[in-house]
Design a protein around this motif. Structure first.
Motif, PDB file in Angstrom:
ATOM      1  N   TRP A  42       0.826  -1.216   0.000  1.00  0.00           N
ATOM      2  CA  TRP A  42       0.000   0.000   0.000  1.00  0.00           C
ATOM      3  C   TRP A  42       0.860   1.267   0.000  1.00  0.00           C
ATOM      4  O   TRP A  42       1.743   1.428   0.816  1.00  0.00           O
ATOM      5  CB  TRP A  42      -0.893   0.008   1.244  1.00  0.00           C
ATOM      6  N   GLU A  43       0.571   2.116  -0.935  1.00  0.00           N
ATOM      7  CA  GLU A  43       1.208   3.425  -0.995  1.00  0.00           C
ATOM      8  C   GLU A  43       0.100   4.433  -1.242  1.00  0.00           C
ATOM      9  O   GLU A  43      -0.763   4.219  -2.082  1.00  0.00           O
ATOM     10  CB  GLU A  43       2.218   3.499  -2.140  1.00  0.00           C
ATOM     11  N   VAL A  44       0.172   5.515  -0.516  1.00  0.00           N
ATOM     12  CA  VAL A  44      -0.843   6.553  -0.695  1.00  0.00           C
ATOM     13  C   VAL A  44      -0.555   7.284  -2.000  1.00  0.00           C
ATOM     14  O   VAL A  44       0.558   7.759  -2.221  1.00  0.00           O
ATOM     15  CB  VAL A  44      -0.847   7.530   0.499  1.00  0.00           C
ATOM     16  N   GLN A  45      -1.536   7.333  -2.838  1.00  0.00           N
ATOM     17  CA  GLN A  45      -1.408   8.035  -4.120  1.00  0.00           C
ATOM     18  C   GLN A  45      -1.886   9.476  -3.918  1.00  0.00           C
ATOM     19  O   GLN A  45      -3.035   9.711  -3.605  1.00  0.00           O
ATOM     20  CB  GLN A  45      -2.276   7.350  -5.188  1.00  0.00           C
ATOM     21  N   THR A  46      -0.980  10.405  -4.091  1.00  0.00           N
ATOM     22  CA  THR A  46      -1.345  11.813  -3.901  1.00  0.00           C
ATOM     23  C   THR A  46      -1.935  12.413  -5.164  1.00  0.00           C
ATOM     24  O   THR A  46      -2.687  13.360  -5.106  1.00  0.00           O
ATOM     25  CB  THR A  46      -0.124  12.644  -3.467  1.00  0.00           C
ATOM     26  N   GLU A  47      -1.586  11.852  -6.288  1.00  0.00           N
ATOM     27  CA  GLU A  47      -2.087  12.374  -7.552  1.00  0.00           C
ATOM     28  C   GLU A  47      -3.431  11.716  -7.851  1.00  0.00           C
ATOM     29  O   GLU A  47      -3.558  10.502  -7.795  1.00  0.00           O
ATOM     30  CB  GLU A  47      -1.084  12.043  -8.670  1.00  0.00           C
ATOM     31  N   THR A  48      -4.426  12.514  -8.145  1.00  0.00           N
ATOM     32  CA  THR A  48      -5.739  11.952  -8.431  1.00  0.00           C
ATOM     33  C   THR A  48      -5.990  11.944  -9.925  1.00  0.00           C
ATOM     34  O   THR A  48      -5.557  12.831 -10.658  1.00  0.00           O
ATOM     35  CB  THR A  48      -6.853  12.762  -7.731  1.00  0.00           C
ATOM     36  N   SER A  49      -6.666  10.937 -10.337  1.00  0.00           N
ATOM     37  CA  SER A  49      -7.039  10.795 -11.735  1.00  0.00           C
ATOM     38  C   SER A  49      -8.522  10.439 -11.778  1.00  0.00           C
ATOM     39  O   SER A  49      -8.985   9.595 -11.022  1.00  0.00           O
ATOM     40  CB  SER A  49      -6.215   9.680 -12.382  1.00  0.00           C
ATOM     41  N   TYR A  50      -9.229  11.086 -12.664  1.00  0.00           N
ATOM     42  CA  TYR A  50     -10.660  10.816 -12.759  1.00  0.00           C
ATOM     43  C   TYR A  50     -10.940   9.474 -13.432  1.00  0.00           C
ATOM     44  O   TYR A  50     -12.050   8.981 -13.392  1.00  0.00           O
ATOM     45  CB  TYR A  50     -11.363  11.954 -13.492  1.00  0.00           C
ATOM     46  N   GLN A  51      -9.930   8.880 -14.027  1.00  0.00           N
ATOM     47  CA  GLN A  51     -10.116   7.598 -14.695  1.00  0.00           C
ATOM     48  C   GLN A  51      -9.901   6.433 -13.741  1.00  0.00           C
ATOM     49  O   GLN A  51     -10.262   5.310 -14.048  1.00  0.00           O
ATOM     50  CB  GLN A  51      -9.158   7.487 -15.883  1.00  0.00           C
ATOM     51  N   THR A  52      -9.289   6.687 -12.606  1.00  0.00           N
ATOM     52  CA  THR A  52      -8.993   5.633 -11.647  1.00  0.00           C
ATOM     53  C   THR A  52      -9.627   5.988 -10.302  1.00  0.00           C
ATOM     54  O   THR A  52      -9.367   7.051  -9.742  1.00  0.00           O
ATOM     55  CB  THR A  52      -7.471   5.476 -11.474  1.00  0.00           C
ATOM     56  N   ILE A  53     -10.423   5.114  -9.776  1.00  0.00           N
ATOM     57  CA  ILE A  53     -11.055   5.357  -8.484  1.00  0.00           C
ATOM     58  C   ILE A  53     -10.060   5.136  -7.369  1.00  0.00           C
ATOM     59  O   ILE A  53      -9.898   5.973  -6.487  1.00  0.00           O
ATOM     60  CB  ILE A  53     -12.292   4.452  -8.297  1.00  0.00           C
ATOM     61  N   CYS A  54      -9.366   4.006  -7.393  1.00  0.00           N
ATOM     62  CA  CYS A  54      -8.300   3.706  -6.427  1.00  0.00           C
ATOM     63  C   CYS A  54      -7.290   2.816  -7.119  1.00  0.00           C
ATOM     64  O   CYS A  54      -7.558   1.643  -7.364  1.00  0.00           O
ATOM     65  CB  CYS A  54      -8.854   3.022  -5.180  1.00  0.00           C
ATOM     66  N   PRO A  55      -6.105   3.356  -7.444  1.00  0.00           N
ATOM     67  CA  PRO A  55      -5.133   2.592  -8.243  1.00  0.00           C
ATOM     68  C   PRO A  55      -4.654   1.316  -7.566  1.00  0.00           C
ATOM     69  O   PRO A  55      -4.244   0.376  -8.237  1.00  0.00           O
ATOM     70  CB  PRO A  55      -3.977   3.579  -8.439  1.00  0.00           C
ATOM     71  N   ILE A  56      -4.705   1.269  -6.244  1.00  0.00           N
ATOM     72  CA  ILE A  56      -4.208   0.070  -5.539  1.00  0.00           C
ATOM     73  C   ILE A  56      -5.035  -1.157  -5.874  1.00  0.00           C
ATOM     74  O   ILE A  56      -4.497  -2.251  -6.034  1.00  0.00           O
ATOM     75  CB  ILE A  56      -4.205   0.311  -4.013  1.00  0.00           C
ATOM     76  N   ILE A  57      -6.342  -1.011  -5.969  1.00  0.00           N
ATOM     77  CA  ILE A  57      -7.161  -2.207  -6.188  1.00  0.00           C
ATOM     78  C   ILE A  57      -7.608  -2.373  -7.649  1.00  0.00           C
ATOM     79  O   ILE A  57      -8.295  -3.306  -7.973  1.00  0.00           O
ATOM     80  CB  ILE A  57      -8.406  -2.236  -5.265  1.00  0.00           C
TER      81      ILE A  57
END
Length: 135
Positions: A119-134
């Motif tokens: 798990w790494e906190v993603q600081t950059e948000t993308s409207y195409q990805t809800i949560c990149p980890i899962i």
């Protein structure tokens, strides 16, 4: 007074068994309980063995058996035979089902643990990805 000698009223059965009246009626509708008649006032009457039968139903349900299975067991019993072999087969199938559920849960647990360990906190948000980890 005569009605009490012939059987227990549904309210008494509910109180003594801890099973709600509505459930007792449902069991009767399914055919796993049978009333022995009715009072002059129209209340269902049950034989004294209804408490033993309700205890069996509750215990079988607590073991994960369906009302359909229980109905089958009680049919065998009402035919004058012990349903123990039928119950054994159903319980063995239940154990196999539980073992499979445990196996699937262990796989899911391993997958979730793997996701959490990286798990790494993603600081950059993308409207195409809800949560990149899962995803």
């Amino acid at each position: 007074m005569l009605a009490q000698a012939e059987g227990k009223q549904i309210g008494v059965v509910a109180k003594e068994s801890g099973v709600p009246i509505k459930t007792i009626r449902y069991y009767e509708e399914l055919g796993i309980l049978k009333s022995s008649g009715r009072t002059e006032g129209g209340f269902r009457l049950f034989n004294p063995d209804v408490l033993q039968r309700l205890h069996f139903i509750k215990r079988a349900q607590s073991l994960g058996l369906s009302l359909s299975d229980i109905k089958e067991f009680l049919y065998v019993y009402d035919s004058g035979n012990l349903p123990c072999e039928h119950i054994k087969i159903k319980l063995e199938a239940k154990v196999k089902s539980i073992d499979e559920q445990i196996r699937q849960l262990l796989i899911l647990r391993q997958e979730l643990s793997g996701l959490l360990s990286g798990w790494e906190v993603q600081t950059e948000t993308s409207y195409q990805t809800i949560c990149p980890i899962i995803q």
